[in-house]
Design a protein around this motif. Structure first.
Motif, mmCIF file in Angstrom:
data_model
loop_
_atom_site.group_PDB
_atom_site.id
_atom_site.type_symbol
_atom_site.label_atom_id
_atom_site.label_comp_id
_atom_site.label_asym_id
_atom_site.label_seq_id
_atom_site.Cartn_x
_atom_site.Cartn_y
_atom_site.Cartn_z
ATOM 1 N N MET A 297 0.836 -1.220 0.000
ATOM 2 C CA MET A 297 0.000 0.000 0.000
ATOM 3 C C MET A 297 0.861 1.258 0.000
ATOM 4 O O MET A 297 1.833 1.336 0.755
ATOM 5 N N LYS B 33 -0.903 6.673 2.659
ATOM 6 C CA LYS B 33 -2.091 7.492 2.460
ATOM 7 C C LYS B 33 -1.860 8.885 3.024
ATOM 8 O O LYS B 33 -2.332 9.877 2.500
ATOM 9 N N ARG B 34 -1.105 8.932 4.108
ATOM 10 C CA ARG B 34 -0.851 10.205 4.777
ATOM 11 C C ARG B 34 0.638 10.446 4.817
ATOM 12 O O ARG B 34 1.396 9.610 5.302
ATOM 13 N N ARG C 163 -10.097 7.371 -1.261
ATOM 14 C CA ARG C 163 -11.475 6.876 -1.220
ATOM 15 C C ARG C 163 -12.423 7.828 -1.941
ATOM 16 O O ARG C 163 -13.390 7.407 -2.569
ATOM 17 N N GLU D 30 -8.369 -4.987 4.106
ATOM 18 C CA GLU D 30 -9.411 -3.968 4.006
ATOM 19 C C GLU D 30 -9.518 -3.166 5.303
ATOM 20 O O GLU D 30 -9.809 -1.975 5.287
ATOM 21 N N MET E 212 -6.968 -2.830 7.498
ATOM 22 C CA MET E 212 -5.730 -2.030 7.545
ATOM 23 C C MET E 212 -5.904 -0.743 6.738
ATOM 24 O O MET E 212 -5.499 0.343 7.158
ATOM 25 N N ASP E 213 -6.523 -0.894 5.572
ATOM 26 C CA ASP E 213 -6.706 0.263 4.699
ATOM 27 C C ASP E 213 -7.610 1.313 5.358
ATOM 28 O O ASP E 213 -7.319 2.510 5.312
ATOM 29 N N ALA E 214 -8.680 0.848 5.988
ATOM 30 C CA ALA E 214 -9.580 1.788 6.676
ATOM 31 C C ALA E 214 -8.864 2.425 7.870
ATOM 32 O O ALA E 214 -8.943 3.638 8.079
ATOM 33 N N SER F 199 -5.844 3.033 8.188
ATOM 34 C CA SER F 199 -4.800 3.970 7.762
ATOM 35 C C SER F 199 -5.360 5.353 7.418
ATOM 36 O O SER F 199 -4.597 6.274 7.128
ATOM 37 N N LEU F 200 -6.695 5.500 7.462
ATOM 38 C CA LEU F 200 -7.270 6.853 7.327
ATOM 39 C C LEU F 200 -6.777 7.762 8.452
ATOM 40 O O LEU F 200 -6.669 8.964 8.281
ATOM 41 N N TRP F 201 -6.541 7.198 9.643
ATOM 42 C CA TRP F 201 -6.071 8.027 10.765
ATOM 43 C C TRP F 201 -4.931 7.396 11.556
ATOM 44 O O TRP F 201 -4.334 8.047 12.403
ATOM 45 N N ARG F 202 -4.627 6.131 11.314
ATOM 46 C CA ARG F 202 -3.553 5.459 12.028
ATOM 47 C C ARG F 202 -2.293 5.419 11.181
ATOM 48 O O ARG F 202 -2.387 5.491 9.969
ATOM 49 N N PHE G 271 -19.629 5.936 11.157
ATOM 50 C CA PHE G 271 -18.483 6.256 10.310
ATOM 51 C C PHE G 271 -17.987 4.992 9.596
ATOM 52 O O PHE G 271 -17.806 4.978 8.371
ATOM 53 N N SER H 181 -20.243 3.802 6.849
ATOM 54 C CA SER H 181 -20.149 4.591 5.611
ATOM 55 C C SER H 181 -18.953 4.150 4.779
ATOM 56 O O SER H 181 -18.992 4.186 3.557
ATOM 57 N N LEU H 182 -17.881 3.701 5.433
ATOM 58 C CA LEU H 182 -16.693 3.261 4.680
ATOM 59 C C LEU H 182 -16.932 1.941 3.963
ATOM 60 O O LEU H 182 -16.409 1.717 2.871
#
Lengths: 453, 453
Positions: free
Chosen positions: A1, A4-5, A87, B69, B71-73, B75-78, B146, B149-150
């Motif tokens: 991957m 992302k950030r 996303r 999947e 991990m990917d979610a 990684s939005l904030w982690r 939240f 929604s993802l």
């Protein structure tokens, strides 16, 4: 991957602010003393600003060092993440690559603390006991209270009445950081009492609240005034955003084709865009720079370009800028901030010189963009920020239509945690799309100061 | 300047959850079917949980892989920052070094999304169309909406009545992410209607809301139930917090002498503490592990240790745990969350085995700690989180008294942006300190299920 950030190490934090004045193709017109309507001297600013800030306000040096104490305060939340909105891209099914600079991670929830900590520091250094300021939606008042708590300086906030009533938790937040807050027009100042008598039913305006905060500072020897947007030094302090973003974009291997920020007075836009404008001017980069604003307060897209007062009571400096007139009173139906009648003079110059462009949107299309963003990228945007997101989504959809790999960067200037009542109104279809009438803007011509230099 | 915030690159994100069950010195007592009061089989859980979650719930494997999947979610904030609270240290004038793991940076504002995204993923994978859940203060309901929604799965939230009324913007937030929400007890379920008839003036309780959410799931084939704390799989999903913190602490050169988390059902505490408990058990580290709770809901410090129902209507599994009785109704005067009658059974086992300790605090001293934190470190804490901060400050002051260089790590589980009304009450001295009476806890003995294994 892929990452992302993109997060910079503290060692790569910019330690200088960038001053766009150094690179403007035409000089700024001088700011005027509101009484004499003659160019203001540093002495004119001294009763309300510390000298370090005044020097920055009139400086044309390209880089100004950030004091250690300010760096230390900034490092509470900076460097902020640069995020690939993968996303959102997927949802839009666009070949564009969308990045956003996430300024909502600051304790106050927006980019505003970037200048708040600098101004609190310089005022503390100058021996001030207190700072007064105005706030519209509340982001700025919160930020300054937060900064005041860090540097041990008292903060008094005059908050536009309608926002004060619609967003009670801004008050709680300001109290938590030890600040004091009044609904403006208030009974704390002479001008406030006058406004209350003359316009008992007013929603309040930023212009009125500025008048109160300036009077408070001018009439108390231990108190200075602090402003959250428009002026050169504020835009200067915000450039840490764009300096970080430049370094972060370099790590992605992409360079933005378009850089987007929403504008009220212009500070978050300036913060992200100015370093990219420097690259555009100095290195002939082809980046488009786009400011987005509400149709209900179309300062750049429809405003006059003239000298005007910064506030309603005509006590704040007179600035050459795009303006809707200092008597502008935005409609109460508008849910977001971005409701100042003027605009940062540096932005106006860049716009006038066609180095950047501007677009206006209706609030419902902005909330639609905000909800799309929340449901894909997670964070709930401030209503102001939704104007930048609308711009970014429009660019991404245009790129899709034209089958272009456009690289889009926008400033995610703040979260909407204290603006949820506007989301309720949006879902209840209770928000009206309103375009500020051209006639009213033309009518404001007669109120402009008669300047003869 | 030393790094104030330690941020891991995505490449160092933990890709496995840690299951403390593998290292418990005594086995967990089996969870029971609420009807038969006999050990529950996976089939008992199947009507309300996806099989992947059931397997995790009963697993004794020490590490479980995190799906891509999820991990990917995440990684939005982690990874989330580990922060040295140097300004707080300075304010307290303590030789202690205080670190906090900042879980408030998630889009929903707390640690809750860590398990919400996993549960939403597994339910989507299992073909579910909808998930139902309860929420107290609102952090969990927001997080699950939240996450829904993802992953494109509908979410229905039953929110404890008093919180639903006190925190209207939780509803707006849940709507923004596309979830639906009802004040509990509601008229949506049979049990909810029964509660409304029997206790028309109830403030609602988590126990009641759980009953409603479980009934909703059990009576709809396309709907599963999701829980935000207590159960093994929830604590498991939270361990990314502690796994990251272990790696981050290693980069500071420090190792915590004491690890602190607040407890309601126990999930944020478990998330941070369990990896450190593994090190304590396996590597004989001397770390103290401290859970902090309110005197108004003193589950660990004063609760019974017995089999009890997880909910008021006795439809949720029966768990061997510390409990105040499933009929526990916390006083409305308490401003924060942490008001569940039971506690994660893994925490209860560790507490019973003296591998960890617990302390109870009054709400005013917790808000005092929260305000101190906000005015030094900037972020406004959730009322729940303030219990962990109180614990950390007490440790730092004790270290000062004893002139010890104690290293303190606590979980900053969430921000207080949706809890500002409690701050108002605190400033207005309108919060009562209340200790849940021992007699009431003893009286709850008679309501416990009669288990005969």
């Amino acid at each position: 991957m892929a990452e992302k950030r993109i997060i910079l190490p503290k060692s790569e934090m910019p330690d200088k602010w960038y001053n766009v004045v150094a690179d403007l193709p035409v000089p700024l017109k001088p700011t005027l003393n509101p009484q004499t309507l003659q160019p203001a001297t540093p002495d004119d600013f001294a009763p309300i600003f510390p000298m370090a800030v005044v020097e920055q306000e009139v400086s044309d040096k390209d880089f100004i060092e950030i004091p250690d104490e300010v760096m230390d305060a900034l490092s509470l939340w900076r460097p902020t993440p640069l995020v690939r909105a993968s996303r959102l891209e997927k949802y839009l099914d666009t070949p564009a690559r969308i990045y956003y600079k996430n300024e909502s991670v600051s304790p106050a929830g927006s980019h505003k603390p970037n200048t708040a900590v600098a101004q609190a520091f310089y005022n503390k250094q100058a021996g001030m006991k207190r700072i007064s300021t105005e706030t519209g939606a509340g982001q700025w008042g919160s930020a300054l209270s937060f900064a005041g708590s860090l540097f041990g300086i008292d903060v008094t906030v005059y908050m536009v009445r309608i926002s004060f009533e619609q967003k009670p938790y801004r008050k709680s937040m300001i109290h938590t950081w030890g600040g004091e807050i009044f609904s403006s027009p208030s009974d704390q100042t002479q001008i406030g009492r006058m406004f209350r008598e003359k316009y008992p039913d007013t929603n309040g305006t930023l212009g009125m609240a500025i008048s109160e905060a300036v009077e408070d500072a001018a009439t108390h020897g231990d108190t200075n005034y602090s402003i959250g947007s428009v002026l050169n030094h504020v835009c200067l302090h915000q450039t840490v955003v764009g300096e970080e973003a430049l370094r972060q974009m370099a790590k992605t291997g992409d360079y933005p084709d378009v850089v987007i920020g929403c504008v009220g007075g212009g500070s978050n836009f300036a913060g992200l865009a100015y370093p990219f404008i420097r690259e555009k001017i100095r290195d002939k980069k082809k980046t488009r720079i786009l400011a987005t604003e509400p149709f209900s307060c179309p300062t750049l897209t429809k405003g006059l370009y003239a000298y005007d007062y910064g506030d309603t009571a005509m006590v704040a400096p007179v600035v050459f800028m795009h303006t809707l007139g200092h008597t502008f009173e935005p409609p109460g139906i508008h849910a977001g901030g971005l409701r100042y009648h003027g605009m940062a003079p540096t932005i106006c110059t860049l716009f006038d010189q066609k180095i950047m462009e501007a677009a206006a949107y209706h609030q419902n299309e902005c909330f639609e963009a905000a909800v799309t963003f929340a449901r894909t990228e997670g964070i709930i945007p401030a209503p102001e920020t939704s104007h930048a997101i609308r711009g970014a989504i429009n660019e991404a959809l245009d790129a899709k239509k034209k089958k272009e790999e456009r690289v889009i960067l926008f400033n995610f200037s703040g979260h909407g945690h204290f603006d949820m009542a506007s989301y309720d109104k949006y879902f209840e279809k209770d928000l009206e799309d309103y375009e500020y009438p051209s006639e009213k803007i033309q009518a404001a011509l007669k109120d402009l100061p008669k300047v003869d230099l």
